[in-house]
Design a protein around this motif. Sequence first.
Motif, PDB file in Angstrom:
ATOM      1  N   LEU A 192       1.264   6.228 -17.715  1.00 54.06           N
ATOM      2  CA  LEU A 192       2.290   6.485 -16.560  1.00 54.06           C
ATOM      3  C   LEU A 192       2.296   5.777 -15.583  1.00 54.06           C
ATOM      4  CD1 LEU A 192       1.966  10.648 -16.873  1.00 54.06           C
ATOM      5  CD2 LEU A 192       3.931   9.257 -16.948  1.00 54.06           C
ATOM      6  N   PHE A 193       1.207   5.427 -15.126  1.00 49.38           N
ATOM      7  CA  PHE A 193       0.979   4.608 -13.799  1.00 49.38           C
ATOM      8  C   PHE A 193       1.496   3.062 -13.838  1.00 49.38           C
ATOM      9  CE2 PHE A 193      -1.216   1.644 -10.656  1.00 49.38           C
ATOM     10  CZ  PHE A 193      -1.086   2.928  -9.320  1.00 49.38           C
ATOM     11  N   VAL A 194       1.436   2.479 -14.843  1.00 47.61           N
ATOM     12  CA  VAL A 194       1.904   1.231 -15.337  1.00 47.61           C
ATOM     13  C   VAL A 194       3.507   1.444 -15.364  1.00 47.61           C
ATOM     14  CG1 VAL A 194       1.957  -0.505 -16.937  1.00 47.61           C
ATOM     15  CG2 VAL A 194      -0.278   0.160 -16.432  1.00 47.61           C
ATOM     16  N   PHE A 195       3.950   2.265 -15.979  1.00 43.15           N
ATOM     17  CA  PHE A 195       5.399   2.462 -16.137  1.00 43.15           C
ATOM     18  C   PHE A 195       5.999   2.800 -14.925  1.00 43.15           C
ATOM     19  CE2 PHE A 195       4.673   2.858 -20.968  1.00 43.15           C
ATOM     20  CZ  PHE A 195       5.118   1.538 -21.347  1.00 43.15           C
ATOM     21  N   THR A 196       5.480   3.685 -14.144  1.00 45.57           N
ATOM     22  CA  THR A 196       6.038   4.092 -12.919  1.00 45.57           C
ATOM     23  C   THR A 196       6.038   2.942 -12.059  1.00 45.57           C
ATOM     24  OG1 THR A 196       5.277   6.264 -13.134  1.00 45.57           O
ATOM     25  CG2 THR A 196       5.890   5.803 -10.884  1.00 45.57           C
ATOM     26  N   THR A 197       5.045   2.223 -12.026  1.00 46.24           N
ATOM     27  CA  THR A 197       4.863   0.881 -10.918  1.00 46.24           C
ATOM     28  C   THR A 197       5.926  -0.126 -11.570  1.00 46.24           C
ATOM     29  OG1 THR A 197       2.630   1.160 -10.993  1.00 46.24           O
ATOM     30  CG2 THR A 197       3.437  -0.992 -10.392  1.00 46.24           C
ATOM     31  N   MET A 198       6.235  -0.247 -12.839  1.00 45.63           N
ATOM     32  CA  MET A 198       7.159  -1.238 -13.246  1.00 45.63           C
ATOM     33  C   MET A 198       8.783  -0.536 -12.668  1.00 45.63           C
ATOM     34  SD  MET A 198       6.024  -2.752 -16.739  1.00 45.63           S
ATOM     35  CE  MET A 198       6.895  -1.629 -17.901  1.00 45.63           C
ATOM     36  N   LEU A 199       8.837   0.396 -13.100  1.00 47.10           N
ATOM     37  CA  LEU A 199      10.214   1.108 -12.587  1.00 47.10           C
ATOM     38  C   LEU A 199      10.473   1.106 -11.057  1.00 47.10           C
ATOM     39  CD1 LEU A 199      12.671   2.783 -13.522  1.00 47.10           C
ATOM     40  CD2 LEU A 199      11.217   4.698 -13.247  1.00 47.10           C
ATOM     41  N   GLN A 201       0.814  -1.118   0.136  1.00 49.44           N
ATOM     42  CA  GLN A 201       0.233  -0.045   0.076  1.00 49.44           C
ATOM     43  C   GLN A 201       0.985   1.117  -0.009  1.00 49.44           C
ATOM     44  OE1 GLN A 201      -2.589  -0.325   3.568  1.00 49.44           O
ATOM     45  NE2 GLN A 201      -3.664  -1.888   2.440  1.00 49.44           N
ATOM     46  N   TYR A 202       1.947   1.267   0.813  1.00 48.91           N
ATOM     47  CA  TYR A 202       2.774   2.559   0.870  1.00 48.91           C
ATOM     48  C   TYR A 202       3.401   2.522  -0.395  1.00 48.91           C
ATOM     49  CZ  TYR A 202       6.754   5.426   2.331  1.00 48.91           C
ATOM     50  OH  TYR A 202       7.619   6.350   2.508  1.00 48.91           O
ATOM     51  N   THR A 203       3.919   1.455  -1.128  1.00 49.99           N
ATOM     52  CA  THR A 203       4.465   1.495  -2.405  1.00 49.99           C
ATOM     53  C   THR A 203       3.752   2.191  -3.359  1.00 49.99           C
ATOM     54  OG1 THR A 203       5.881  -0.580  -1.754  1.00 49.99           O
ATOM     55  CG2 THR A 203       5.929   0.241  -4.122  1.00 49.99           C
ATOM     56  N   PHE A 204       2.571   1.672  -3.283  1.00 48.36           N
ATOM     57  CA  PHE A 204       1.332   2.248  -4.449  1.00 48.36           C
ATOM     58  C   PHE A 204       1.118   3.657  -4.234  1.00 48.36           C
ATOM     59  CE2 PHE A 204       0.716  -2.087  -5.916  1.00 48.36           C
ATOM     60  CZ  PHE A 204       0.871  -1.840  -7.299  1.00 48.36           C
ATOM     61  N   LEU A 205       1.220   4.084  -2.654  1.00 46.75           N
ATOM     62  CA  LEU A 205       1.015   5.460  -2.309  1.00 46.75           C
ATOM     63  C   LEU A 205       1.941   6.364  -3.085  1.00 46.75           C
ATOM     64  CD1 LEU A 205      -0.537   7.649  -0.587  1.00 46.75           C
ATOM     65  CD2 LEU A 205       1.157   7.274   0.942  1.00 46.75           C
ATOM     66  N   LEU A 206       3.325   6.019  -2.927  1.00 45.51           N
ATOM     67  CA  LEU A 206       4.555   6.515  -3.643  1.00 45.51           C
ATOM     68  C   LEU A 206       4.228   6.716  -5.083  1.00 45.51           C
ATOM     69  CD1 LEU A 206       7.762   5.535  -1.767  1.00 45.51           C
ATOM     70  CD2 LEU A 206       6.633   7.559  -1.835  1.00 45.51           C
ATOM     71  N   ILE A 207       3.790   5.623  -5.818  1.00 45.08           N
ATOM     72  CA  ILE A 207       3.793   5.476  -7.251  1.00 45.08           C
ATOM     73  C   ILE A 207       2.563   6.227  -7.707  1.00 45.08           C
ATOM     74  CG2 ILE A 207       2.955   4.045  -8.908  1.00 45.08           C
ATOM     75  CD1 ILE A 207       4.378   1.637  -7.665  1.00 45.08           C
ATOM     76  N   THR A 208       1.485   6.604  -6.832  1.00 40.65           N
ATOM     77  CA  THR A 208       0.494   7.247  -6.972  1.00 40.65           C
ATOM     78  C   THR A 208       0.627   8.793  -7.123  1.00 40.65           C
ATOM     79  OG1 THR A 208      -1.144   5.847  -6.330  1.00 40.65           O
ATOM     80  CG2 THR A 208      -1.910   8.075  -6.485  1.00 40.65           C
ATOM     81  N   ILE A 209       1.632   9.285  -6.107  1.00 46.23           N
ATOM     82  CA  ILE A 209       2.178  10.615  -5.971  1.00 46.23           C
ATOM     83  C   ILE A 209       2.783  10.987  -6.991  1.00 46.23           C
ATOM     84  CG2 ILE A 209       3.784  12.085  -4.681  1.00 46.23           C
ATOM     85  CD1 ILE A 209       2.674  10.638  -2.228  1.00 46.23           C
ATOM     86  N   VAL A 210       3.821  10.123  -7.538  1.00 44.42           N
ATOM     87  CA  VAL A 210       4.762  10.282  -8.729  1.00 44.42           C
ATOM     88  C   VAL A 210       3.851  10.538 -10.120  1.00 44.42           C
ATOM     89  CG1 VAL A 210       6.600   9.466 -10.226  1.00 44.42           C
ATOM     90  CG2 VAL A 210       6.763   9.326  -7.575  1.00 44.42           C
ATOM     91  N   GLN A 214      13.467  -1.097  -9.341  1.00 43.02           N
ATOM     92  CA  GLN A 214      14.147  -0.359  -8.520  1.00 43.02           C
ATOM     93  C   GLN A 214      14.295  -1.111  -6.864  1.00 43.02           C
ATOM     94  OE1 GLN A 214      13.285   3.726  -8.641  1.00 43.02           O
ATOM     95  NE2 GLN A 214      14.730   4.071 -10.009  1.00 43.02           N
ATOM     96  N   ILE A 215      13.321  -1.269  -6.449  1.00 42.19           N
ATOM     97  CA  ILE A 215      13.084  -1.955  -5.193  1.00 42.19           C
ATOM     98  C   ILE A 215      13.656  -3.314  -4.997  1.00 42.19           C
ATOM     99  CG2 ILE A 215      11.561  -2.803  -3.247  1.00 42.19           C
ATOM    100  CD1 ILE A 215       9.685  -0.580  -4.138  1.00 42.19           C
ATOM    101  N   ALA A 216      13.333  -4.156  -6.076  1.00 42.92           N
ATOM    102  CA  ALA A 216      13.822  -5.527  -6.212  1.00 42.92           C
ATOM    103  C   ALA A 216      15.554  -5.504  -6.485  1.00 42.92           C
ATOM    104  CB  ALA A 216      13.359  -6.203  -7.278  1.00 42.92           C
ATOM    105  N   LEU A 217      16.160  -4.240  -7.160  1.00 43.88           N
ATOM    106  CA  LEU A 217      17.513  -4.336  -7.392  1.00 43.88           C
ATOM    107  C   LEU A 217      18.196  -3.808  -6.238  1.00 43.88           C
ATOM    108  CD1 LEU A 217      17.619  -3.066 -11.026  1.00 43.88           C
ATOM    109  CD2 LEU A 217      17.997  -5.473 -10.180  1.00 43.88           C
ATOM    110  N   TYR A 218      17.591  -2.831  -5.586  1.00 42.47           N
ATOM    111  CA  TYR A 218      18.334  -2.436  -4.201  1.00 42.47           C
ATOM    112  C   TYR A 218      17.959  -3.327  -2.906  1.00 42.47           C
ATOM    113  CZ  TYR A 218      18.612   2.480  -5.829  1.00 42.47           C
ATOM    114  OH  TYR A 218      19.011   3.708  -6.159  1.00 42.47           O
ATOM    115  N   ALA A 219      17.047  -4.166  -3.077  1.00 40.93           N
ATOM    116  CA  ALA A 219      16.997  -5.289  -2.006  1.00 40.93           C
ATOM    117  C   ALA A 219      17.919  -6.304  -2.460  1.00 40.93           C
ATOM    118  CB  ALA A 219      15.423  -5.894  -2.165  1.00 40.93           C
TER     119      ALA A 219
END
Length: 172
Positions: free
Chosen positions: A83-90, A30-39, A94-99
């Motif tokens: 925009l929402f789909v591409f931002t979500t994928m991006l 939910q927090y991740t999608f909140l950030l995605i929605t803001i962007v 990024q989260i997966a690679l940083y993790a």
Amino acid sequence: MKHSQLLIDSLIHPKKLAAYRLLPIGKVIQYTFLLITIVTVFSFGRFTAGISVDTFDMNSVNGITEYIEDIKWLLYPVTFIMLFVFTTMLIFTQIALYALAGLFILKVMKRRGEYRHIWRTTTFAMTWAVLLSMLSDYLTINSTIISVFSLLLTVTLLIVALIKYPKQPIAK
């Protein structure tokens, strides 16, 4: 826990990020999608402010401006969804690679944790990077420098959080 509290702690209290590894995955998503929605909303606002009939006005072709005016009702929803789909994928990539990088750092630091814990911690550690990338167009700094700074900031916040992970037991 409220999303606003998670956002504030992500920005101000990096040591609390390690404790958030125990949050349910639903809250983290939910927090991740909140950030995605803001962007996405921010990017869409920039798109709608930047697109106008003057942008498409060509001296020899008036048909393009008429065509844009005819399909404008379709252009905005499709753009927002894309925009929402591409931002979500991006952001999820990024989260997966940083993790993944955090998992290697965790092993070097000889701390206990699993990829799922680091993934959750990384989500909160990326908050500053996401906000910086969103505002990078308004800064006079080169975008490459902002990207490198965001990378270093995320890794630094991740390391600060990983220090709070429990140590591995010493084998006898």
